[in-house]
Write an enzyme that holds these catalytic residues in place. Structure first.
Site, PDB file in Angstrom:
ATOM      1  N   HIS A 485       0.831  -1.207   0.000  1.00 45.22           N
ATOM      2  CA  HIS A 485       0.000   0.000   0.000  1.00 45.22           C
ATOM      3  C   HIS A 485       0.865   1.256   0.000  1.00 45.22           C
ATOM      4  O   HIS A 485       0.692   2.147  -0.848  1.00 45.22           O
ATOM      5  CB  HIS A 485      -0.912  -0.020   1.232  1.00 45.22           C
ATOM      6  N   GLU A 486       1.792   1.323   0.941  1.00 42.37           N
ATOM      7  CA  GLU A 486       2.619   2.526   1.036  1.00 42.37           C
ATOM      8  C   GLU A 486       3.550   2.664  -0.160  1.00 42.37           C
ATOM      9  O   GLU A 486       3.863   3.781  -0.584  1.00 42.37           O
ATOM     10  CB  GLU A 486       3.417   2.522   2.346  1.00 42.37           C
ATOM     11  N   HIS A 489       1.767   4.479  -2.818  1.00 40.15           N
ATOM     12  CA  HIS A 489       1.892   5.923  -2.622  1.00 40.15           C
ATOM     13  C   HIS A 489       3.265   6.402  -3.103  1.00 40.15           C
ATOM     14  O   HIS A 489       3.385   7.463  -3.726  1.00 40.15           O
ATOM     15  CB  HIS A 489       1.749   6.269  -1.141  1.00 40.15           C
TER      16      HIS A 489
END
Length: 700
Positions: A485-486, A489
């Site tokens: 997820h990160e 980003h």
């Protein structure tokens, strides 16, 4: 808890001689232009901020007082070029206060937050500057698409900051901004203090009952880092407390740990956040009214993809009903397990994870401790890199000789397939008391081309429990998903391909910014990726096919619980910011309880983030009245991944090229609806989301 970080240069140097201020240097000669962390001490930041703020005020005054006819170049582009030194100081400072703070930095943070807020207000409430921006004529100048977008975003920012208000209202808006910065900093520091001060010692085998080897080792490492007074300790780091709630057979200890975890920020004394929340909610409501909105939620969502709180709440309700129905079935199954074991008690919130793990084993023959040996941190990092390589042609080369703010930080130079540079990626993966909880992406430098071909420096920060020295850190599947997820980003920041800083990377609508991160999680769940990268940390053997199949079959397990704990937090966030409760002395605990009662919150499930520790919405305005954005973006990501399925290849080059052009690389070049439609050819429906969460049948 207290923990020393002996290898943190910035912390060690705090008590030594300050030396020459590195922020006085126009350019840093460090590799990749990284901050020279070894030479920076807290006492450098006060003078650096003072100088940078003065420089920026002078630059803005020159733009506002320019006697020439306002043009895009001498007004808007000039504003984009201004404040470079302030950006450099602030990005360095706030990355440190989040990832490797200390009392000296915290004291500066309490002082500088309101100053920066007043500085920003002075710019956006400057009548002369607003007049110049208003007079720029895009058609007369024949501005390009990107320039028109920048001009439009500046005008929107000025209006939303209060540029059209009368003088008295402008002054009040500025006062509110300054006070909000102070309150947000206090909220964050109180939360960190509560998280850092709690440890639960585990004395002897009775206290360790049920804990698998990986968790015992992590608890022993945490105890050693905290002075070695106890053999094992549990802290409020999510990577310790969540597995403890899963595996511990000591119900009394689970209850104690869960109580501490869910009551951060409301323990009374100096670190209690309840009065801070009441004031924040009241100030937000007042600011929204001054700007002509019915509530802070209406103000916040006016500039989002959703467009209104009603649209966001409609989505939350659409998900809530089937999730609550599913959670009821899950609760009944768990209660039956309790009774089958001879337990004479009603299932409570601190029991749910423990019995859910037992049910998962029974239904899917799946044990988290069976999975973790195949998910080493190193293996998952490489899986995230390999996915980016196959999608976007990126290459990652680890570099050693670069400045670091902590010895745990790692760095990779990122290039395109042709060898051209993309940027620098930093990974800071382990929990420590000098780091706030959670996981996030940030930037030490954002991509742009206005003042040169500036390459980004992007950092991912996690809070994984560190393995004992010499042993690899093993992740749960949820931990691995967090890393993906990160990194999604991070790719949004790294792949940015815009000219103007205002549009760079993740500077997009709040309910669009989670699309790149949540979409990236999908690749972790693909057999093709797991077969390649999920390998046993000792033998190197791939995850057995039957275990992989059991893991993937369990993807929608316990999704009623997961959806309820998230959606409840999003509903409370929106309900708080639709109200004016804070103006009459908000009792946030009572408000929370009443709101949960109205939506029939299951008693056995707690919100993922209760208000006193809800940093997303009270440490700053970023996710305030915006926590719904995760589920809004999930509608997008579920539909977006279907584009690859429809292409017949989860790494389809043509689909990946569109994804890079219109999503990961586009920053805020387009309205989010236009950006998504450009990638997908249409806007999405909620069908793929309900299917992804296993709620489609419950919605029928």
């Amino acid at each position: 808890m207290t923990i020393e970080t002996p290898h943190a240069p910035a912390l060690k140097a705090a008590h030594g001689a300050a030396g020459a201020n590195p922020f006085d240097e126009a350019v840093w000669s460090t590799p990749h232009g990284l901050p020279p962390f070894e030479r920076i001490v807290p006492t450098h930041f006060g003078p650096a901020f003072t100088k940078a703020l003065a420089e920026h005020r002078h630059e803005i005054a020159a733009i506002a007082g320019d006697g020439r006819l306002p043009t895009f170049e001498n007004t808007v582009a000039a504003m984009e070029r201004a404040g470079q030194n302030l950006d450099r100081v602030a990005s360095t400072f706030f990355n440190l206060t989040g990832s490797n703070t200390n009392p000296d930095l915290q004291a500066i943070e309490r002082e500088i937050g309101p100053k920066l807020a007043r500085h920003g207000s002075a710019i956006y409430l400057d009548s002369a500057l607003w007049a110049r921006i208003s007079q720029v004529d895009a058609d007369a100048e024949n501005l390009g698409t990107e320039e028109r977008r920048v001009l439009d975003r500046y005008r929107t920012r000025f209006r939303r900051a209060g540029a059209d208000l009368g003088q008295e209202a402008k002054e009040r808006v500025a006062e509110i901004a300054s006070r909000m910065a102070e309150l947000g900093t206090r909220f964050s520091q109180n939360l960190l203090a509560d998280e850092s001060s709690f440890t639960m010692p585990l004395e002897g085998e009775d206290d360790l009952a049920g804990l698998p080897p990986f968790l015992r080792e992590a608890a022993a490492e945490a105890a050693e880092e905290r002075g070695g007074k106890h053999g094992h300790v549990i802290t409020l780091s999510r990577s310790l407390i969540e597995p403890f709630l899963v595996f511990s057979t000591r119900r009394d200890l689970r209850e104690r740990a869960y109580e501490a975890w869910t009551r951060r920020g409301e323990g009374g004394g100096d670190t209690d956040n309840r009065t801070i929340i009441a004031e924040i909610v009241a100030l937000r409501a007042e600011r929204a009214r001054l700007l002509g909105y019915d509530s802070f939620a209406h103000f916040k969502l006016d500039d989002t993809m959703a467009g209104s709180p009603e649209a966001a709440m409609d989505l939350l309700r659409e998900v809530w009903a089937p999730a609550r129905q599913r959670a009821g079935k899950e609760r009944d199954q768990l209660q039956a397990l309790v009774q089958a074991e001879g337990g004479n008690f009603a299932l409570q919130a601190h029991d749910w994870r423990h019995y859910a793990e037992k049910l998962r084993r029974a239904e899917h023959d799946l044990d988290e401790s069976e999975i973790k040996p195949y998910l080493s941190l190193e293996g998952v990092i490489q899986a995230s890199f390999d996915t980016a390589s196959r999608l976007f042609g990126l290459r990652f080369e680890e570099v050693g000789d670069v400045p670091r703010y902590h010895s745990d930080v790692r760095a990779w130079a990122v290039t395109n397939a042709d060898g051209s540079p993309v940027g620098l990626f930093l990974g800071d993966y382990f929990a420590r008391s000098s780091k706030r909880s959670g996981a996030w992406m940030s930037a030490f430098r954002s991509q742009e081309r206005l003042v040169g071909d500036i390459k980004p420096i992007i950092v991912n920060v996690m809070n994984f429990a560190k393995a004992p020295r010499g042993e690899p850190t093993l992740l749960s599947f949820d931990d691995a998903r967090t890393l993906f997820h990160e990194f999604g980003h991070a790719l949004h920041g790294l792949l940015s391909d815009v000219t103007y800083p205002l549009l760079s990377g993740t500077a997009v609508s709040g309910d669009f910014v989670e699309l790149p991160s949540q979409l990236y999680e999908h690749w972790l769940e693909q057999p093709e990726v797991l077969r390649r990268h999920a390998r046993h940390y000792r033998t190197g053997e791939p995850m057995p096919e039957e275990l992989l199949n059991r893991l993937l079959a369990a993807r929608t397990f316990n999704q009623g619980f997961a959806t309820i704990e998230y959606a409840a937090s999003a509903i409370i966030d929106m309900t708080l910011h639709l109200s004016s409760a804070g103006e009459s002395g908000l009792d946030v605990i009572a408000f929370e309880a009443n709101a949960l009662r109205r939506i029939a919150m299951p008693a056995e499930i707690s919100m993922r983030h209760r208000a006193p520790h809800f940093a997303h919405i009270f440490s700053g305005d970023g996710y305030a009245a915006g926590y719904y954005s995760y589920i809004w973006s999930e509608v997008l990501d579920a539909d977006a991944f279907d584009a690859f399925r429809e292409a017949g290849d989860i790494f389809d080059p043509e689909t990946a090229a569109r994804l890079r052009r219109f999503v990961y690389g586009a920053g805020n070049l387009r309205d989010p609806r236009e950006a998504y439609t450009a990638f997908r050819g249409r806007l999405p429906s909620t069908g793929p989301l309900l299917k992804k969460r296993g709620l489609a049948q419950d919605a029928a």
